[in-house]
Design a protein around this motif. Structure first.
Motif, PDB file in Angstrom:
ATOM      1  N   MET A   1     -22.386 -54.124 -22.292  1.00 37.18           N
ATOM      2  CA  MET A   1     -23.187 -55.343 -22.186  1.00 37.18           C
ATOM      3  C   MET A   1     -23.102 -56.066 -23.526  1.00 37.18           C
ATOM      4  SD  MET A   1     -27.251 -55.698 -21.234  1.00 37.18           S
ATOM      5  CE  MET A   1     -27.071 -55.682 -19.483  1.00 37.18           C
ATOM      6  N   ASP A   2     -22.814 -57.357 -23.488  1.00 39.34           N
ATOM      7  CA  ASP A   2     -22.706 -58.103 -24.740  1.00 39.34           C
ATOM      8  C   ASP A   2     -24.099 -58.469 -25.272  1.00 39.34           C
ATOM      9  OD1 ASP A   2     -23.598 -60.594 -23.644  1.00 39.34           O
ATOM     10  OD2 ASP A   2     -21.594 -60.989 -22.887  1.00 39.34           O
ATOM     11  N   GLY A   3     -24.143 -58.889 -26.523  1.00 36.45           N
ATOM     12  CA  GLY A   3     -25.414 -59.174 -27.195  1.00 36.45           C
ATOM     13  C   GLY A   3     -26.241 -60.245 -26.526  1.00 36.45           C
ATOM     14  N   ASP A   4     -25.591 -61.292 -26.050  1.00 37.17           N
ATOM     15  CA  ASP A   4     -26.340 -62.380 -25.405  1.00 37.17           C
ATOM     16  C   ASP A   4     -27.010 -61.908 -24.123  1.00 37.17           C
ATOM     17  OD1 ASP A   4     -25.667 -64.187 -27.393  1.00 37.17           O
ATOM     18  OD2 ASP A   4     -23.903 -64.939 -26.312  1.00 37.17           O
ATOM     19  N   ARG A   5     -26.289 -61.146 -23.322  1.00 42.67           N
ATOM     20  CA  ARG A   5     -26.875 -60.635 -22.082  1.00 42.67           C
ATOM     21  C   ARG A   5     -28.015 -59.677 -22.367  1.00 42.67           C
ATOM     22  NH1 ARG A   5     -22.548 -58.058 -18.594  1.00 42.67           N
ATOM     23  NH2 ARG A   5     -24.367 -57.565 -17.359  1.00 42.67           N
ATOM     24  N   LEU A   6     -27.854 -58.853 -23.390  1.00 45.14           N
ATOM     25  CA  LEU A   6     -28.904 -57.913 -23.760  1.00 45.14           C
ATOM     26  C   LEU A   6     -30.141 -58.663 -24.245  1.00 45.14           C
ATOM     27  CD1 LEU A   6     -29.601 -54.930 -23.980  1.00 45.14           C
ATOM     28  CD2 LEU A   6     -28.620 -54.936 -26.255  1.00 45.14           C
ATOM     29  N   ALA A   7     -29.953 -59.672 -25.074  1.00 46.78           N
ATOM     30  CA  ALA A   7     -31.073 -60.487 -25.564  1.00 46.78           C
ATOM     31  C   ALA A   7     -31.785 -61.157 -24.396  1.00 46.78           C
ATOM     32  CB  ALA A   7     -30.578 -61.531 -26.556  1.00 46.78           C
ATOM     33  N   ASP A   8     -31.016 -61.689 -23.438  1.00 44.52           N
ATOM     34  CA  ASP A   8     -31.611 -62.324 -22.259  1.00 44.52           C
ATOM     35  C   ASP A   8     -32.419 -61.320 -21.440  1.00 44.52           C
ATOM     36  OD1 ASP A   8     -30.461 -64.716 -22.997  1.00 44.52           O
ATOM     37  OD2 ASP A   8     -28.802 -64.563 -21.553  1.00 44.52           O
ATOM     38  N   ALA A   9     -31.890 -60.111 -21.291  1.00 45.43           N
ATOM     39  CA  ALA A   9     -32.602 -59.081 -20.527  1.00 45.43           C
ATOM     40  C   ALA A   9     -33.913 -58.703 -21.204  1.00 45.43           C
ATOM     41  CB  ALA A   9     -31.714 -57.852 -20.355  1.00 45.43           C
ATOM     42  N   PHE A  10     -33.904 -58.569 -22.524  1.00 45.35           N
ATOM     43  CA  PHE A  10     -35.142 -58.271 -23.248  1.00 45.35           C
ATOM     44  C   PHE A  10     -36.159 -59.387 -23.025  1.00 45.35           C
ATOM     45  CE2 PHE A  10     -35.253 -54.759 -26.441  1.00 45.35           C
ATOM     46  CZ  PHE A  10     -34.137 -54.074 -25.988  1.00 45.35           C
ATOM     47  N   ALA A  11     -35.726 -60.622 -23.217  1.00 45.68           N
ATOM     48  CA  ALA A  11     -36.620 -61.775 -23.074  1.00 45.68           C
ATOM     49  C   ALA A  11     -37.172 -61.865 -21.653  1.00 45.68           C
ATOM     50  CB  ALA A  11     -35.890 -63.059 -23.444  1.00 45.68           C
ATOM     51  N   GLU A  12     -36.338 -61.599 -20.673  1.00 46.78           N
ATOM     52  CA  GLU A  12     -36.768 -61.658 -19.276  1.00 46.78           C
ATOM     53  C   GLU A  12     -37.917 -60.690 -18.986  1.00 46.78           C
ATOM     54  OE1 GLU A  12     -34.819 -60.440 -14.992  1.00 46.78           O
ATOM     55  OE2 GLU A  12     -33.524 -61.391 -16.485  1.00 46.78           O
ATOM     56  N   HIS A  13     -37.953 -59.582 -19.714  1.00 46.18           N
ATOM     57  CA  HIS A  13     -38.994 -58.578 -19.518  1.00 46.18           C
ATOM     58  C   HIS A  13     -40.104 -58.671 -20.561  1.00 46.18           C
ATOM     59  CE1 HIS A  13     -36.982 -56.601 -16.205  1.00 46.18           C
ATOM     60  NE2 HIS A  13     -35.842 -56.764 -16.880  1.00 46.18           N
ATOM     61  N   GLY A  14     -40.108 -59.763 -21.335  1.00 49.67           N
ATOM     62  CA  GLY A  14     -41.198 -60.001 -22.273  1.00 49.67           C
ATOM     63  C   GLY A  14     -41.091 -59.283 -23.606  1.00 49.67           C
TER      64      GLY A  14
ATOM     65  N   ALA B   1     -39.457 -58.870 -27.470  1.00 52.10           N
ATOM     66  CA  ALA B   1     -38.838 -59.668 -28.533  1.00 52.10           C
ATOM     67  C   ALA B   1     -37.439 -59.126 -28.821  1.00 52.10           C
ATOM     68  CB  ALA B   1     -39.691 -59.600 -29.795  1.00 52.10           C
ATOM     69  N   TRP B   2     -36.553 -60.005 -29.261  1.00 51.15           N
ATOM     70  CA  TRP B   2     -35.189 -59.610 -29.605  1.00 51.15           C
ATOM     71  C   TRP B   2     -34.874 -60.124 -30.998  1.00 51.15           C
ATOM     72  CZ3 TRP B   2     -31.466 -56.471 -28.100  1.00 51.15           C
ATOM     73  CH2 TRP B   2     -30.193 -56.667 -28.617  1.00 51.15           C
ATOM     74  N   ALA B   3     -34.295 -59.287 -31.815  1.00 51.89           N
ATOM     75  CA  ALA B   3     -33.860 -59.697 -33.148  1.00 51.89           C
ATOM     76  C   ALA B   3     -32.356 -59.485 -33.231  1.00 51.89           C
ATOM     77  CB  ALA B   3     -34.570 -58.874 -34.216  1.00 51.89           C
ATOM     78  N   ALA B   4     -31.642 -60.463 -33.746  1.00 54.10           N
ATOM     79  CA  ALA B   4     -30.187 -60.376 -33.846  1.00 54.10           C
ATOM     80  C   ALA B   4     -29.750 -59.369 -34.914  1.00 54.10           C
ATOM     81  CB  ALA B   4     -29.602 -61.746 -34.151  1.00 54.10           C
ATOM     82  N   ALA B   5     -30.620 -59.087 -35.867  1.00 51.49           N
ATOM     83  CA  ALA B   5     -30.307 -58.133 -36.932  1.00 51.49           C
ATOM     84  C   ALA B   5     -31.471 -57.154 -37.079  1.00 51.49           C
ATOM     85  CB  ALA B   5     -30.080 -58.874 -38.245  1.00 51.49           C
ATOM     86  N   ASP B   6     -31.234 -56.061 -37.749  1.00 44.86           N
ATOM     87  CA  ASP B   6     -32.271 -55.050 -37.968  1.00 44.86           C
ATOM     88  C   ASP B   6     -33.346 -55.628 -38.883  1.00 44.86           C
ATOM     89  OD1 ASP B   6     -33.850 -52.865 -38.586  1.00 44.86           O
ATOM     90  OD2 ASP B   6     -32.192 -51.586 -39.199  1.00 44.86           O
ATOM     91  N   PRO B   7     -34.576 -55.763 -38.394  1.00 38.55           N
ATOM     92  CA  PRO B   7     -35.635 -56.319 -39.234  1.00 38.55           C
ATOM     93  C   PRO B   7     -36.036 -55.398 -40.395  1.00 38.55           C
ATOM     94  CG  PRO B   7     -36.526 -55.607 -37.126  1.00 38.55           C
ATOM     95  CD  PRO B   7     -35.036 -55.463 -37.047  1.00 38.55           C
ATOM     96  N   HIS B   8     -35.578 -54.158 -40.370  1.00 40.02           N
ATOM     97  CA  HIS B   8     -35.909 -53.195 -41.425  1.00 40.02           C
ATOM     98  C   HIS B   8     -34.740 -52.928 -42.367  1.00 40.02           C
ATOM     99  CE1 HIS B   8     -39.640 -52.275 -39.345  1.00 40.02           C
ATOM    100  NE2 HIS B   8     -38.940 -52.196 -38.229  1.00 40.02           N
ATOM    101  N   GLU B   9     -33.687 -53.722 -42.255  1.00 40.73           N
ATOM    102  CA  GLU B   9     -32.461 -53.460 -43.019  1.00 40.73           C
ATOM    103  C   GLU B   9     -32.711 -53.343 -44.527  1.00 40.73           C
ATOM    104  OE1 GLU B   9     -27.892 -55.023 -43.460  1.00 40.73           O
ATOM    105  OE2 GLU B   9     -29.214 -55.958 -41.997  1.00 40.73           O
TER     106      GLU B   9
END
Length: 93
Positions: free
Chosen positions: A1-14, A16-24
């Motif tokens: 599954m590509d990143g865009d589809r994964l982000a859309d799936a997360f958003a669809e289920h409420g 949050a999605w972050a493109a990078a690790d917020p704890h990096e």
């Protein structure tokens, strides 16, 4: 599954999605004897040995990662180097 589809799936289920690790920025390179990690140093040393081998050591590295998580240590690997950070456990409400 590509990143865009994964982000859309997360958003669809409420979720949050972050493109990078917020704890990096919290990760630090592990070196033997890191004083902040007295209980985890032995596990990280064993895990480093597993990372440097090929073959069944992958199972060892995964198992040791799980043991580190029980101690509150998150591990990230880059080119057979280990980077670590601690995590806070949330208390059940």
């Amino acid at each position: 599954m590509d990143g865009d589809r994964l982000a859309d799936a997360f958003a669809e289920h409420g979720y949050a999605w972050a493109a990078a690790d917020p704890h990096e920025a919290e990760f630090r390179r592990w070196v033997p004897g890191t004083p902040e990690l007295p209980a985890a140093n032995a596990l990280l040393k064993a895990r480093q040995g597993a990372l440097e081998k090929s073959g069944p050591s992958d199972d060892d590295a995964r198992e040791l990662r799980a043991e580190l998580a029980l101690l509150g240590v998150v591990v990230r690997d880059e080119k057979r180097r280990q980077y670590w950070r601690t995590h806070r456990r949330s208390d059940p409400a």
